[in-house]
Design a protein around this motif. Sequence first.
Motif, PDB file in Angstrom:
ATOM      1  N   SER A   1       0.812  -1.205   0.000  1.00 50.38           N
ATOM      2  CA  SER A   1       0.000   0.000   0.000  1.00 50.38           C
ATOM      3  C   SER A   1       0.850   1.263   0.000  1.00 50.38           C
ATOM      4  O   SER A   1       0.399   2.320  -0.436  1.00 50.38           O
ATOM      5  CB  SER A   1      -0.926   0.005   1.225  1.00 50.38           C
TER       6      SER A   1
ATOM      7  N   LYS B   1      -5.942   0.185 -10.195  1.00 48.15           N
ATOM      8  CA  LYS B   1      -6.957  -0.808  -9.866  1.00 48.15           C
ATOM      9  C   LYS B   1      -7.193  -0.945  -8.370  1.00 48.15           C
ATOM     10  O   LYS B   1      -8.291  -1.316  -7.950  1.00 48.15           O
ATOM     11  CB  LYS B   1      -6.558  -2.179 -10.434  1.00 48.15           C
ATOM     12  N   VAL B   2      -6.186  -0.674  -7.569  1.00 45.07           N
ATOM     13  CA  VAL B   2      -6.307  -0.956  -6.133  1.00 45.07           C
ATOM     14  C   VAL B   2      -6.214   0.292  -5.265  1.00 45.07           C
ATOM     15  O   VAL B   2      -6.082   0.193  -4.060  1.00 45.07           O
ATOM     16  CB  VAL B   2      -5.242  -1.975  -5.675  1.00 45.07           C
TER      17      VAL B   2
ATOM     18  N   GLU C   1      -8.195   0.421  -2.222  1.00 50.20           N
ATOM     19  CA  GLU C   1      -7.893  -0.551  -1.176  1.00 50.20           C
ATOM     20  C   GLU C   1      -6.832  -0.052  -0.187  1.00 50.20           C
ATOM     21  O   GLU C   1      -6.717  -0.590   0.914  1.00 50.20           O
ATOM     22  CB  GLU C   1      -7.373  -1.868  -1.791  1.00 50.20           C
TER      23      GLU C   1
ATOM     24  N   PHE D   1      -9.204  -6.984  -3.716  1.00 55.94           N
ATOM     25  CA  PHE D   1      -8.360  -7.182  -4.891  1.00 55.94           C
ATOM     26  C   PHE D   1      -7.207  -8.120  -4.586  1.00 55.94           C
ATOM     27  O   PHE D   1      -6.858  -8.973  -5.371  1.00 55.94           O
ATOM     28  CB  PHE D   1      -7.833  -5.831  -5.384  1.00 55.94           C
TER      29      PHE D   1
END
Length: 315
Positions: free
Chosen positions: A178, A188-189, A192, A224
């Motif tokens: 992250s 895409k993430v 998240e 994901f």
Amino acid sequence: MLYGNPVYYMDVSLFNMHLFKGLKSDWVEPAPDIINSLNYLTRLLYVWLERVGYYLYDSRLSGFGPIWFILFLPGIIFSFVHAFIKKRYRFLFTGGILLLTFMIHPRNWTTRYVIFIVGLGALSFGTVIDYFHPKQNVLRLVALLLAAYTLLTANSPCIMPEKVKEFLHLPAGERTLSRHKPSNIDTKVRDEYGYWIWIENNVAEGDTLAYTFVDSGVDTSRPFFLAPLWNAGFSNTVVYIKSDTYEEWLKKLGSEGAGYILIRKDSVEDQWIEKERRLFYSLRWMGNVKEKFEIVYSDDTYRIVKYKKGLKNEG
């Protein structure tokens, strides 16, 4: 055992013989036009010659780097000839399995799928060093220079020097996906990252985190990646809990010992929790009513709820 296929999730065929059934019979993404125009051997040569100006782990046109093409690939040829002459059948058998697997893989030009062949190259290079023992320092120097060249010149959108420098100043426990934000998956993430970081910082060893959504084939709103749910130290427990009714869901949460619950906003579980919280706020003036669900993290898409086991509000 579950899918009847040891290499789930693709169909597996060999010389038009169907060996294992999978969920998909063909690759999701088509091959680049340049690959379709080449034959079996020239596809490999095209990719191995690094015909694109960048390196990306899942690129379909990036190779294994110059150390593979200059040292490891010739080393494989040399080591097989040497092993055949010296009758080293164990090496021939092991290397033969790897080569056969590489040859029959339908996408062996996509290096991420057949990176195991680099292992054979490394073993073969060891054989070359042993054979040319008096000159081994020269070979080692060439390998080191090629590795350094790759490190300094590879244009990778994944790991750039500034990102390496940034991570060197972070504690080891904070060097996580992250915070890496690799460009190839970032778009895409991005949603998240928030709950990943919260889990890393707050869900500890002995805690159990439940999540409530997966890919059902139609609804793809699953986490994901599942690995970040275990936190940076992989010290907590992660369980998937889904039920058709609120009562059954609570029973499963209790039996699994869930302490935290990851949910999507506006999901069925989110509605159940909101209903329970409204009940709590409407009755808390009585003094003996305790909150069962406490929202400890929230963003535009997700919530993490602390579940206080054993609390039962009487309405």
